[in-house]
Design a protein around this motif. Structure first.
Motif, PDB file in Angstrom:
ATOM      1  N   UNK B  80       9.463 -18.471 -61.315  1.00  0.00           N
ATOM      2  CA  UNK B  80      10.308 -18.227 -62.471  1.00  0.00           C
ATOM      3  C   UNK B  80      10.122 -16.850 -63.094  1.00  0.00           C
ATOM      4  N   UNK B  81       9.271 -15.994 -62.489  1.00  0.00           N
ATOM      5  CA  UNK B  81       9.101 -14.652 -63.039  1.00  0.00           C
ATOM      6  C   UNK B  81      10.400 -13.867 -62.836  1.00  0.00           C
ATOM      7  N   UNK B  82      10.616 -12.916 -63.722  1.00  0.00           N
ATOM      8  CA  UNK B  82      11.869 -12.170 -63.699  1.00  0.00           C
ATOM      9  C   UNK B  82      11.781 -11.024 -62.703  1.00  0.00           C
ATOM     10  N   UNK B  83      11.708 -11.362 -61.438  1.00  0.00           N
ATOM     11  CA  UNK B  83      11.695 -10.323 -60.408  1.00  0.00           C
ATOM     12  C   UNK B  83      12.160 -10.962 -59.104  1.00  0.00           C
ATOM     13  N   UNK B  84      12.600 -10.131 -58.186  1.00  0.00           N
ATOM     14  CA  UNK B  84      13.026 -10.667 -56.897  1.00  0.00           C
ATOM     15  C   UNK B  84      12.940  -9.560 -55.861  1.00  0.00           C
ATOM     16  N   UNK B  85      13.027  -9.972 -54.600  1.00  0.00           N
ATOM     17  CA  UNK B  85      13.125  -8.994 -53.515  1.00  0.00           C
ATOM     18  C   UNK B  85      14.452  -9.235 -52.802  1.00  0.00           C
ATOM     19  N   UNK B  86      14.902  -8.249 -52.050  1.00  0.00           N
ATOM     20  CA  UNK B  86      16.124  -8.459 -51.281  1.00  0.00           C
ATOM     21  C   UNK B  86      15.810  -9.281 -50.042  1.00  0.00           C
ATOM     22  N   UNK B  87      16.748 -10.118 -49.643  1.00  0.00           N
ATOM     23  CA  UNK B  87      16.550 -10.851 -48.399  1.00  0.00           C
ATOM     24  C   UNK B  87      17.673 -10.459 -47.439  1.00  0.00           C
ATOM     25  N   UNK B  88      17.426 -10.677 -46.167  1.00  0.00           N
ATOM     26  CA  UNK B  88      18.355 -10.215 -45.141  1.00  0.00           C
ATOM     27  C   UNK B  88      18.648 -11.348 -44.170  1.00  0.00           C
ATOM     28  N   UNK B  89      19.860 -11.337 -43.622  1.00  0.00           N
ATOM     29  CA  UNK B  89      20.172 -12.263 -42.533  1.00  0.00           C
ATOM     30  C   UNK B  89      19.508 -11.743 -41.284  1.00  0.00           C
ATOM     31  N   UNK B  90      18.760 -12.607 -40.633  1.00  0.00           N
ATOM     32  CA  UNK B  90      18.014 -12.140 -39.472  1.00  0.00           C
ATOM     33  C   UNK B  90      18.092 -13.198 -38.381  1.00  0.00           C
ATOM     34  N   UNK B  91      18.145 -12.740 -37.134  1.00  0.00           N
ATOM     35  CA  UNK B  91      18.173 -13.705 -36.044  1.00  0.00           C
ATOM     36  C   UNK B  91      17.483 -13.104 -34.823  1.00  0.00           C
ATOM     37  N   UNK B  92      17.138 -13.993 -33.900  1.00  0.00           N
ATOM     38  CA  UNK B  92      16.533 -13.541 -32.654  1.00  0.00           C
ATOM     39  C   UNK B  92      17.617 -13.540 -31.585  1.00  0.00           C
ATOM     40  N   UNK B  93      17.823 -12.386 -30.969  1.00  0.00           N
ATOM     41  CA  UNK B  93      18.814 -12.269 -29.899  1.00  0.00           C
ATOM     42  C   UNK B  93      18.115 -11.763 -28.649  1.00  0.00           C
ATOM     43  N   UNK B  94      17.994 -12.617 -27.671  1.00  0.00           N
ATOM     44  CA  UNK B  94      17.298 -12.258 -26.430  1.00  0.00           C
ATOM     45  C   UNK B  94      15.911 -11.672 -26.693  1.00  0.00           C
ATOM     46  N   UNK B  95      15.183 -12.313 -27.614  1.00  0.00           N
ATOM     47  CA  UNK B  95      13.824 -11.848 -27.887  1.00  0.00           C
ATOM     48  C   UNK B  95      13.745 -10.668 -28.821  1.00  0.00           C
ATOM     49  N   UNK B  96      14.902 -10.177 -29.274  1.00  0.00           N
ATOM     50  CA  UNK B  96      14.883  -9.042 -30.199  1.00  0.00           C
ATOM     51  C   UNK B  96      15.190  -9.535 -31.605  1.00  0.00           C
ATOM     52  N   UNK B  97      14.592  -8.869 -32.612  1.00  0.00           N
ATOM     53  CA  UNK B  97      14.873  -9.224 -34.002  1.00  0.00           C
ATOM     54  C   UNK B  97      16.062  -8.400 -34.459  1.00  0.00           C
ATOM     55  N   UNK B  98      17.093  -9.074 -34.919  1.00  0.00           N
ATOM     56  CA  UNK B  98      18.301  -8.378 -35.332  1.00  0.00           C
ATOM     57  C   UNK B  98      18.599  -8.691 -36.795  1.00  0.00           C
ATOM     58  N   UNK B  99      18.694  -7.644 -37.606  1.00  0.00           N
ATOM     59  CA  UNK B  99      19.061  -7.792 -39.021  1.00  0.00           C
ATOM     60  C   UNK B  99      20.566  -7.591 -39.095  1.00  0.00           C
ATOM     61  N   UNK B 100      21.278  -8.578 -39.625  1.00  0.00           N
ATOM     62  CA  UNK B 100      22.731  -8.433 -39.618  1.00  0.00           C
ATOM     63  C   UNK B 100      23.298  -8.093 -40.979  1.00  0.00           C
ATOM     64  N   UNK B 101      22.647  -8.509 -42.024  1.00  0.00           N
ATOM     65  CA  UNK B 101      23.271  -8.281 -43.316  1.00  0.00           C
ATOM     66  C   UNK B 101      22.253  -8.459 -44.426  1.00  0.00           C
ATOM     67  N   UNK B 102      22.489  -7.763 -45.514  1.00  0.00           N
ATOM     68  CA  UNK B 102      21.685  -8.036 -46.696  1.00  0.00           C
ATOM     69  C   UNK B 102      22.337  -9.211 -47.400  1.00  0.00           C
ATOM     70  N   UNK B 103      21.557 -10.233 -47.736  1.00  0.00           N
ATOM     71  CA  UNK B 103      22.178 -11.420 -48.310  1.00  0.00           C
ATOM     72  C   UNK B 103      22.128 -11.437 -49.827  1.00  0.00           C
ATOM     73  N   UNK B 104      21.210 -10.694 -50.428  1.00  0.00           N
ATOM     74  CA  UNK B 104      21.188 -10.681 -51.896  1.00  0.00           C
ATOM     75  C   UNK B 104      21.045  -9.263 -52.393  1.00  0.00           C
TER      76      UNK B 104
END
Lengths: 822, 104
Positions: B80-104
């Protein structure tokens, strides 16, 4: 598009403000440009006295080198002076002809030396007469050092803090030094007349002549224009070939004045640290005047920078600065001085307590208003300064015997009822939670102790304030504390107390943290806050059969080092019993050189701490040290502190050193619910402080040893309870193991022995582990032996990491270590 | 920052996290015990703690410095503290980490 932030002033205030802004991701929203009058990076002005005295080199006081500006994409214009601000077009004009647009402007122009009017002080419009110096900048300081080599007699005008430091520095460099002060009292900003008089005696005692009530009217030179002396208003004079003017500072406000900003003593700001005339201009540091106050100390400046950064970045638009209480503690001309708040009573009802012992140079005063400390001055003996500063900062209730504020006379009764605690009294020092925050959390509807702790983070640091947090919650809830069933659980994520949890783990043969969650947690759900305690418990129970999943470990246990505030780590090699040798010391010194260790610190446990080590350097540091881990990072067996014992000490009754080493060798690295610190001391003089350890051993003569348990001298003070008096060291080692095992199996998570022993009762513990009335001793011994046999030096991980990227940096874009930068 | 490959899944041990530097940003990628990935900013907004060094479960990570707790999916502070971090859409594609979008 990024907005443009222009900072005028590359001193401590300006750069601190930028650092705070960067911490709040301001680097993304702002293009930052810094103008600095001086042609250097940013340095610590407070340390100029040390540079003059020769204890620091001029290159050692830099806070941020040019790299830092590059790394953070800050455009530094060093040696360029801003000459005009056009507020309406939002432009700054500099003396190199450049014109720079800004969206937000930060003025951090600081102060300059004040030169009182006197004839002959200036050679021309800009240059001081030969041999005359201000004491404000690195250039001033380097100039003085260069000239001091050729000169013999210095006069310092100004008997304040800076003047006395200059005098001491020049004396260190071999000059004869006189201090001239216009007023009747040295350091009159901090000290009253009596204190000033005592300080004067101490200063004269180290060979510095002091002249008071002397106004200098003229600077004399010889026919070659070289400095020859000074003349006072009463016609008397002193010969000298060097003159330092330290008669105070004046805020640099010309630029602001010309820009039409309101300037009184300094630039007037609102609670957001903005000029009251212009929402796009912030002001920080010595050039800011807030609610009538101008601060010249560093602590207020840090607070101002935080508020400024919160506000300008939009992190917290309501952030407000409410002024600072200033307290200083320093050594001036060899004399300890501490001063805070008022130096004398101001109202009729103010209490004033005074102690004076001029022959020893000791003087203390305390000013109390409405039962709260509002001022204190300590001279010569500052032993009580930490308590007083705390009382001053947090408004703690004071002991009735006021004399105990000045001296340690027995133990003053500091156990203060929670009702009397002031609202802003800090309860959890780790996470900065005060009483009012706890109370408002309860009033907001949270009536369980664990709930309040979770919401406010109180008690989530070292845990030493938990009891007080509990009392405050109880008091605030007016007896309506919710009984929280989870209060008895060993970990928050699994609904069993410790004995039940251990029984299930044993019966189901759960060897890993993940298997415990799967089998025992509601819905099999993992819980991050339960992992560390479970890993420790499983290691205690299963020893070599424990399956060590590193994701269940706190970072300290993943990389076997203690994480520091900037994300670097501290490394403490094992030094059994606090005994070392030239080989180890050479190794440590070589490692410190090779890895540019920013701080090497002797610990309270008689070891050597290497601080500021980068995570990725840990394996190489361990390999080069070639010493085992000292476990200074874990909830585990830490150290055995010893005295020199009977081999060398002429009072030693028992070989405490050998016994301490034997205990440490046997029980090194054991996991436990909280850390375990031990000591063995060779006689009742107790040099190893064994009475305030989790387990302490004292030689009492005739080959006999006393074993104490449950002592503490950290966040809590408690003398250990006598567990047993035994006839030989072997029995000490055996009883130590048995007690530690009993504690490991029965204490709550993070419950130190100083809570555990009184909770269970020393008689009960003695009956079980010494007299073995229930026949549990053999089992305790056997399970302890199993743990001892499973010992492995964790720093072996350095040779072959157990997980991919175990030592990979988690902050790849930051240049670590950041200490001692912040 | 959309749709970039930042590293290989093998670089992140199960249950832990590692930080990847992408375009001047530091992103902590968590590999949960169920095999799925989560990605959030790597630096705690409180005092700059390294979140990849924090203890995590299927929902949150606890900063190792002062215990602030962040939701791995939304980036919000769980206490409940007044702070946050950005989160990202992430997936594994053929063993690679792929960031597709910032979600917040």
């Amino acid at each position: 598009m990024a907005q443009r932030l222009v900072v005028v002033g590359n001193g401590m205030a300006g750069v601190r403000a930028i650092e705070e802004i960067l911490l709040r991701r301001g680097g993304e929203s702002f293009d930052i440009i810094v103008f600095g009058d001086e042609p250097y990076g940013n340095y610590n002005r407070i340390l100029l006295s040390n540079v003059l005295a020769g204890s620091d080199g001029a290159d050692e006081i830099y806070l941020n080198g040019l790299d830092w500006y590059n790394d953070n994409d800050i455009d530094l214009r060093a040696g360029v002076r801003v000459v005009r601000i056009d507020r309406f077009a939002r432009l700054v004009h500099a003396d190199d002809g450049s014109v720079t647009r800004y969206d937000y402007l930060i003025l951090a122009t600081g102060s300059r030396s004040f030169f009182p009017p006197m004839a002959g002080l200036w050679a021309d419009d800009k240059a001081l007469t030969d041999g005359v110096f201000g004491f404000r900048t690195l250039d001033d300081c380097v100039g003085m050092i260069t000239q001091a080599a050729h000169r013999t007699k210095a006069v310092v005008i100004g008997g304040g803090l800076l003047g006395l430091e200059a005098a001491r520095g020049l004396q260190n460099r071999g000059l004869t030094v006189d201090v001239v002060h216009a007023g009747p009292t040295l350091m009159n900003a901090q000290l009253d007349d009596v204190a000033g008089g005592i300080l004067r005696k101490s200063v004269q005692g180290i060979g510095i002549t002091v002249h008071l009530d002397k106004r200098t009217t003229e600077v004399r030179t010889d026919e070659h224009g070289r400095l020859a002396g000074i003349v006072f208003s009463d016609g008397s004079s002193i010969d000298c070939d060097m003159l330092v003017i330290a008669a105070g500072i004046r805020p640099n406000v010309g630029l602001a004045q010309r820009a039409g900003l309101t300037v009184e003593r300094a630039i007037v700001v609102d609670d957001h640290m903005r000029s009251i005339d212009d929402d796009n201009i912030y002001v920080v540091g010595e050039c800011a005047q807030h609610r009538g106050q101008v601060y010249g100390l560093v602590a207020p400046l840090w607070e101002q920078a935080t508020v400024l950064a919160d506000h300008v970045t939009g992190t917290d638009r309501s952030a407000a600065y409410h002024g600072s209480r200033t307290a200083t503690k320093l050594k001036v001309a060899g004399v300890d001085v501490a001063a805070m708040g008022l130096k004398a009573p101001e109202l009729d009802d103010d209490e004033f307590v005074q102690y004076s012992e001029p022959r020893h140079g000791v003087y203390k005063t305390i000013v109390i208003r409405d039962g709260k400390l509002v001022g204190a001055t300590l001279l010569g003996d500052v032993s009580k300064v930490s308590f007083l500063m705390q009382a001053f900062d947090s408004g703690l209730p004071l002991p009735d015997e006021r004399v105990s504020l000045m001296f340690d006379i027995g133990t003053p009764d500091v156990a203060v009822g929670v009702a009397e605690l002031s609202d802003d009294a800090q309860v959890c020092n780790c996470n900065g939670v005060n009483k009012a925050t706890l109370v408002s959390c309860v009033q907001g509807g949270e009536t369980s102790v664990t709930g309040v702790m979770a919401k406010t983070k109180a008690g989530k640091g070292c845990g030493s304030c938990k009891e007080l947090v509990g009392q405050i919650v109880e008091w605030a809830a007016g007896g309506a504390v919710t009984d929280d069933p989870s209060a008895s659980w060993y970990v928050p994520g699994i609904p069993y107390d410790k004995p039940t949890l251990m029984r299930h783990i044993r019966e189901l043969e759960l060897h890993s943290v993940s298997s415990v969650f799967t089998a025992l947690a509601p819905d099999g759900l993992e819980d991050a806050n339960s992992k560390m305690a479970l890993a420790s418990l499983l290691e205690t129970m299963w020893a070599d059969e424990f399956v060590d999943e590193r994701d269940a470990r706190f970072v300290n246990d993943r990389v076997h080092a203690n994480i520091q505030r900037d994300g670097t780590f501290s490394v403490v090699p094992q030094m059994k019993g606090g005994v070392t040798n030239p080989w180890q010391l050479r190794r440590i010194a070589d490692v410190a050189d090779k890895y540019a260790i920013p701080m090497i610190k002797l610990t309270g446990g008689q070891r050597i701490d290497l601080l500021g080590v980068r995570k990725e350097d840990l394996p190489a540091v361990w390999a080069d040290l070639d010493m085992p881990s000292g476990y200074a990072y874990g909830k585990s067996f830490r150290t055995v502190k010893t005295c020199v014992g009977s081999d060398f000490c002429r009072y030693g009754l028992g070989d405490s050193t050998a016994l301490g080493i034997a205990i440490e060798e046997r029980y090194q690295g054991l996991a436990s619910p909280a850390k375990m610190k031990l000591a063995v001391t060779g006689c009742p003089r107790n040099c190893a402080e064994a009475l305030c350890k989790d387990l302490g051993v004292v030689a009492v003569g005739d080959g006999r040893w006393e074993v104490y348990v449950g002592g503490a001298a950290g966040a809590h003070i408690r003398k250990g309870d006598l567990l047993a008096t035994v006839d030989d060291p072997e029995t000490v080692v055996m009883l130590t193991g048995r007690f530690l095992q009993y504690y490991r199996e029965n204490a709550n998570w993070l419950e130190r022995t100083y809570t555990f022993v009184p909770r269970v009762g020393i008689d009960q513990i003695r009956a079980l582990v010494v007299d073995d009335v229930e026949g549990v001793a053999a089992g305790l011994d056997a399970r302890m032996q199993k743990s001892v046999d499973a010992y492995r030096d964790p720093w072996q991980d350095g040779r072959e990491p157990v997980t991919e990227g175990q030592f990979r940096t988690s902050l790849p874009l930051l240049s670590l270590p950041q200490v001692p930068v912040r | 920052m959309t749709d970039v490959e930042i590293g290989s899944v093998d670089e992140v041990p199960v249950g832990e996290a590692r930080t990847f530097a992408v375009d001047g940003e530091q992103i902590a990628v968590f590999r949960l015990r169920d095999g799925s990935l989560r990605a959030i900013d790597a630096v705690c907004p409180h005092k700059g703690g390294p979140l990849a060094d924090g203890l995590a479960d299927e929902r949150v990570v606890v900063c190792p410095l002062h215990g602030h707790t962040f939701d791995l999916s939304t980036g919000s502070e769980a206490g409940g503290a007044d702070m946050s971090v950005r989160s990202y859409e992430v997936s594994a594609v053929d063993g690679a980490i792929r960031i597709t979008n910032q979600t917040t």
